[in-house]
Scaffold this motif. Structure first.
Motif, PDB file in Angstrom:
ATOM      1  N   LEU A 204      -6.667  -9.841  -3.950  1.00 57.97           N
ATOM      2  CA  LEU A 204      -5.543  -9.236  -3.209  1.00 57.97           C
ATOM      3  C   LEU A 204      -5.033 -10.229  -2.174  1.00 57.97           C
ATOM      4  N   ARG A 205      -4.175 -11.082  -2.626  1.00 61.09           N
ATOM      5  CA  ARG A 205      -3.615 -12.099  -1.734  1.00 61.09           C
ATOM      6  C   ARG A 205      -2.143 -12.314  -2.116  1.00 61.09           C
ATOM      7  N   GLY A 206      -1.461 -13.035  -1.273  1.00 62.12           N
ATOM      8  CA  GLY A 206      -0.035 -13.256  -1.503  1.00 62.12           C
ATOM      9  C   GLY A 206       0.735 -11.954  -1.381  1.00 62.12           C
ATOM     10  N   ALA A 207       1.547 -11.641  -2.397  1.00 62.45           N
ATOM     11  CA  ALA A 207       2.367 -10.416  -2.361  1.00 62.45           C
ATOM     12  C   ALA A 207       1.516  -9.166  -2.492  1.00 62.45           C
ATOM     13  N   ASP A 208       0.302  -9.292  -3.074  1.00 57.22           N
ATOM     14  CA  ASP A 208      -0.569  -8.124  -3.257  1.00 57.22           C
ATOM     15  C   ASP A 208      -1.523  -7.911  -2.087  1.00 57.22           C
ATOM     16  N   ALA A 209      -1.465  -8.759  -1.081  1.00 54.46           N
ATOM     17  CA  ALA A 209      -2.410  -8.659   0.027  1.00 54.46           C
ATOM     18  C   ALA A 209      -2.131  -7.410   0.866  1.00 54.46           C
ATOM     19  N   TYR A 210      -3.182  -6.965   1.590  1.00 58.82           N
ATOM     20  CA  TYR A 210      -3.018  -5.853   2.530  1.00 58.82           C
ATOM     21  C   TYR A 210      -2.055  -6.298   3.649  1.00 58.82           C
ATOM     22  N   THR A 211      -1.127  -5.431   3.986  1.00 60.25           N
ATOM     23  CA  THR A 211      -0.254  -5.702   5.132  1.00 60.25           C
ATOM     24  C   THR A 211      -0.960  -5.265   6.405  1.00 60.25           C
ATOM     25  N   PRO A 212      -0.555  -5.790   7.566  1.00 58.41           N
ATOM     26  CA  PRO A 212      -1.167  -5.335   8.825  1.00 58.41           C
ATOM     27  C   PRO A 212      -1.071  -3.821   9.014  1.00 58.41           C
ATOM     28  N   ALA A 213       0.020  -3.201   8.594  1.00 58.55           N
ATOM     29  CA  ALA A 213       0.148  -1.736   8.736  1.00 58.55           C
ATOM     30  C   ALA A 213      -0.860  -1.025   7.835  1.00 58.55           C
ATOM     31  N   GLU A 214      -1.051  -1.510   6.620  1.00 60.67           N
ATOM     32  CA  GLU A 214      -2.020  -0.883   5.720  1.00 60.67           C
ATOM     33  C   GLU A 214      -3.437  -1.043   6.259  1.00 60.67           C
ATOM     34  N   ILE A 215      -3.737  -2.214   6.791  1.00 65.68           N
ATOM     35  CA  ILE A 215      -5.076  -2.427   7.354  1.00 65.68           C
ATOM     36  C   ILE A 215      -5.311  -1.480   8.529  1.00 65.68           C
ATOM     37  N   ALA A 216      -4.312  -1.344   9.417  1.00 66.46           N
ATOM     38  CA  ALA A 216      -4.461  -0.446  10.570  1.00 66.46           C
ATOM     39  C   ALA A 216      -4.608   1.004  10.119  1.00 66.46           C
ATOM     40  N   GLN A 217      -3.862   1.417   9.100  1.00 65.94           N
ATOM     41  CA  GLN A 217      -3.941   2.792   8.613  1.00 65.94           C
ATOM     42  C   GLN A 217      -5.308   3.078   7.978  1.00 65.94           C
ATOM     43  N   LEU A 218      -5.792   2.151   7.157  1.00 65.74           N
ATOM     44  CA  LEU A 218      -7.103   2.347   6.528  1.00 65.74           C
ATOM     45  C   LEU A 218      -8.233   2.261   7.544  1.00 65.74           C
ATOM     46  N   ASP A 219      -8.095   1.356   8.531  1.00 67.14           N
ATOM     47  CA  ASP A 219      -9.142   1.223   9.539  1.00 67.14           C
ATOM     48  C   ASP A 219      -9.274   2.492  10.379  1.00 67.14           C
ATOM     49  N   ALA A 220      -8.149   3.192  10.580  1.00 73.80           N
ATOM     50  CA  ALA A 220      -8.210   4.438  11.352  1.00 73.80           C
ATOM     51  C   ALA A 220      -8.920   5.542  10.578  1.00 73.80           C
ATOM     52  N   ARG A 221      -9.003   5.434   9.283  1.00 70.39           N
ATOM     53  CA  ARG A 221      -9.645   6.471   8.458  1.00 70.39           C
ATOM     54  C   ARG A 221     -11.086   6.130   8.090  1.00 70.39           C
ATOM     55  N   ARG A 222     -11.575   4.998   8.494  1.00 71.94           N
ATOM     56  CA  ARG A 222     -12.917   4.557   8.074  1.00 71.94           C
ATOM     57  C   ARG A 222     -14.005   5.451   8.688  1.00 71.94           C
ATOM     58  N   ARG A 223     -15.115   5.558   7.982  1.00 69.58           N
ATOM     59  CA  ARG A 223     -16.308   6.247   8.490  1.00 69.58           C
ATOM     60  C   ARG A 223     -17.370   5.260   8.971  1.00 69.58           C
ATOM     61  N   SER A 224     -17.207   4.017   8.647  1.00 70.99           N
ATOM     62  CA  SER A 224     -18.163   2.990   9.036  1.00 70.99           C
ATOM     63  C   SER A 224     -17.971   2.590  10.494  1.00 70.99           C
ATOM     64  N   ARG A 225     -19.017   2.003  11.051  1.00 69.14           N
ATOM     65  CA  ARG A 225     -18.910   1.469  12.417  1.00 69.14           C
ATOM     66  C   ARG A 225     -18.145   0.151  12.429  1.00 69.14           C
ATOM     67  N   ALA A 226     -18.314  -0.629  11.378  1.00 69.33           N
ATOM     68  CA  ALA A 226     -17.628  -1.929  11.302  1.00 69.33           C
ATOM     69  C   ALA A 226     -16.136  -1.729  11.088  1.00 69.33           C
ATOM     70  N   ARG A 227     -15.347  -2.649  11.639  1.00 71.31           N
ATOM     71  CA  ARG A 227     -13.904  -2.617  11.448  1.00 71.31           C
ATOM     72  C   ARG A 227     -13.555  -3.144  10.059  1.00 71.31           C
ATOM     73  N   PHE A 228     -12.466  -2.551   9.507  1.00 71.32           N
ATOM     74  CA  PHE A 228     -11.972  -3.034   8.221  1.00 71.32           C
ATOM     75  C   PHE A 228     -10.984  -4.170   8.497  1.00 71.32           C
ATOM     76  N   ALA A 229     -11.467  -5.393   8.347  1.00 70.54           N
ATOM     77  CA  ALA A 229     -10.639  -6.577   8.590  1.00 70.54           C
ATOM     78  C   ALA A 229     -10.933  -7.559   7.469  1.00 70.54           C
ATOM     79  N   PRO A 230     -10.370  -7.362   6.288  1.00 71.44           N
ATOM     80  CA  PRO A 230     -10.752  -8.160   5.121  1.00 71.44           C
ATOM     81  C   PRO A 230     -10.356  -9.615   5.190  1.00 71.44           C
ATOM     82  N   TYR A 231      -9.392  -9.969   6.026  1.00 72.76           N
ATOM     83  CA  TYR A 231      -8.911 -11.361   6.045  1.00 72.76           C
ATOM     84  C   TYR A 231      -9.350 -12.106   7.295  1.00 72.76           C
ATOM     85  N   GLU A 232     -10.214 -11.538   8.065  1.00 73.72           N
ATOM     86  CA  GLU A 232     -10.661 -12.234   9.288  1.00 73.72           C
ATOM     87  C   GLU A 232     -11.948 -12.987   9.018  1.00 73.72           C
TER      88      GLU A 232
END
Length: 356
Positions: free
Chosen positions: A328-356
């Motif tokens: 999932l990179r280039g045009a198929d990569a997660y956008t910052p808005a999608e990452i923020a939306q999914l991170d707000a729904r996570r149940r894990s303690r770790a942040r969802f930051a796939p590209y960091e």
């Protein structure tokens, strides 16, 4: 009975009772005694006898002058409270004996902790050795059916290959041990069926134990008689008692089978995560669905629990992040808005930051 007969019976009964009463009065039948009269508020009845309470000391107690202290119990009446004298109490003893003791003279038998004795020493080593020698041995720990016995047989056979180191008596004992171990292995109820599975063939049913420890039981149709079939038709298992007894006997072994299977699965966490991602990519070509599935797989990785579980979750999560960065990179990569939306729904303690 006529009226005349009833009247005659009544007259006869009256005559009989009159004669009996007259006879009793003439012979002087005793009458119940009258209670004694109470004069001036005093009870004329004699007092009950007194009982002497004797107090015996376990050890002789002497006063400061060296004289033996005499303890005389006070007589007390039955049913009334008396004077309690504590054995080993020097103060009370001296008061009764008419002496006085300047120092605290205590009975040795009534002393909880004697001077100079180590009360924290605990039981002796000989006591513990005798206790353990007379105790019932602990049962062997739960193991995989046949594996512990197989390991013992292999160990004895390796010893027999070095027969020159043992005496004839020791060799005979080793051979007898192998025979006993083979008999024990044949007596095992769970037999290996391949692929980590086990099976048992009982008289009226067959048992299949899966690699995760779960059980399937099937009755033998050829063993069902008419009564058994009637019970089954009404939802009653005719062999329920035997099946429950079998499950009780094999519970520990089935738990060991399931634990080994879970350990194997956790060790393959990264491999299984890769399999799920490949299946997700093969199932759909929708980028949004792939992003959602990859995030859910990342969020399901364990963060708490025993060491093996956490290690498996960490390995699976690392593989998911690597897969996202490679696919999932280039045009198929997660956008910052999608990452923020999914991170707000996570149940894990770790942040969802796939590209960091």
């Amino acid at each position: 009975m006529t009226v005349r007969g009833l009247a005659a019976a009544i007259i006869g009964s009256v005559i009989v009772h009159t004669v009996a009463l007259a006879w009793a009065i003439r012979d002087g039948a005793p009458s119940p005694p009258l209670p004694p009269a109470i004069v001036d508020g005093r009870d004329p009845r004699p007092e009950p006898p007194t009982h002497v309470l004797e107090v015996v000391l376990l050890d002789e107690v002497r006063t400061s002058t060296g004289a033996r202290a005499a303890v005389i119990a006070k007589p007390m009446r039955s049913g009334r409270a008396g004077t309690a004298i504590a054995a080993g109490n020097p103060k009370r003893t001296d008061e009764i004996a008419g002496t006085s003791a300047p120092g605290p003279a205590r009975s040795p038998s009534m002393t909880m902790r004697k001077p100079g004795r180590d009360v924290a020493a605990g039981p002796s080593g000989q006591f513990l050795a005798d206790f353990l020698a007379r105790s019932r041995p602990l049962p062997p720990p739960p193991d995989i059916p046949g594996e512990r016995i197989g390991d013992e047989i292999a160990d004895v056979r390796s010893q027999l290959r070095r027969a020159g180191r043992y005496s004839p008596g020791e060799l005979a004992a080793l051979r007898a041990k192998i025979v006993a171990l083979n008999e024990a292995r044949r007596a095992e109820e769970l037999k290996p069926a391949g692929g980590g599975r086990y099976q048992s063939d009982k008289e009226t049913f067959r048992v299949h134990v899966h690699a995760d420890g779960s059980v399937d039981m099937k009755d033998k149709p050829e063993k069902l008689d008419t009564q058994d079939k009637m019970m089954l038709a009404r939802g009653i298992d005719p062999y329920a008692r035997n099946k429950l007894a079998y499950l009780d006997r094999t519970r520990n072994q089935r738990v060991a089978i399931g634990e080994r299977y879970r350990r194997q699965q956790l060790a393959r966490s990264a491999e299984l995560a890769q399999h799920h991602l490949d299946r997700l990519w093969a199932t759909t070509t929708d980028v949004a669905a792939r992003k959602q599935g990859a995030f859910e797989l990342w969020d399901d990785c364990a963060e708490d629990g025993h060491t093996e579980l956490v290690a498996g979750g960490t390995a699976a999560r690392a593989l998911v992040i690597g897969f996202i960065r490679s696919r999932l990179r280039g045009a198929d990569a997660y956008t910052p808005a999608e990452i923020a939306q999914l991170d707000a729904r996570r149940r894990s303690r770790a942040r969802f930051a796939p590209y960091e």
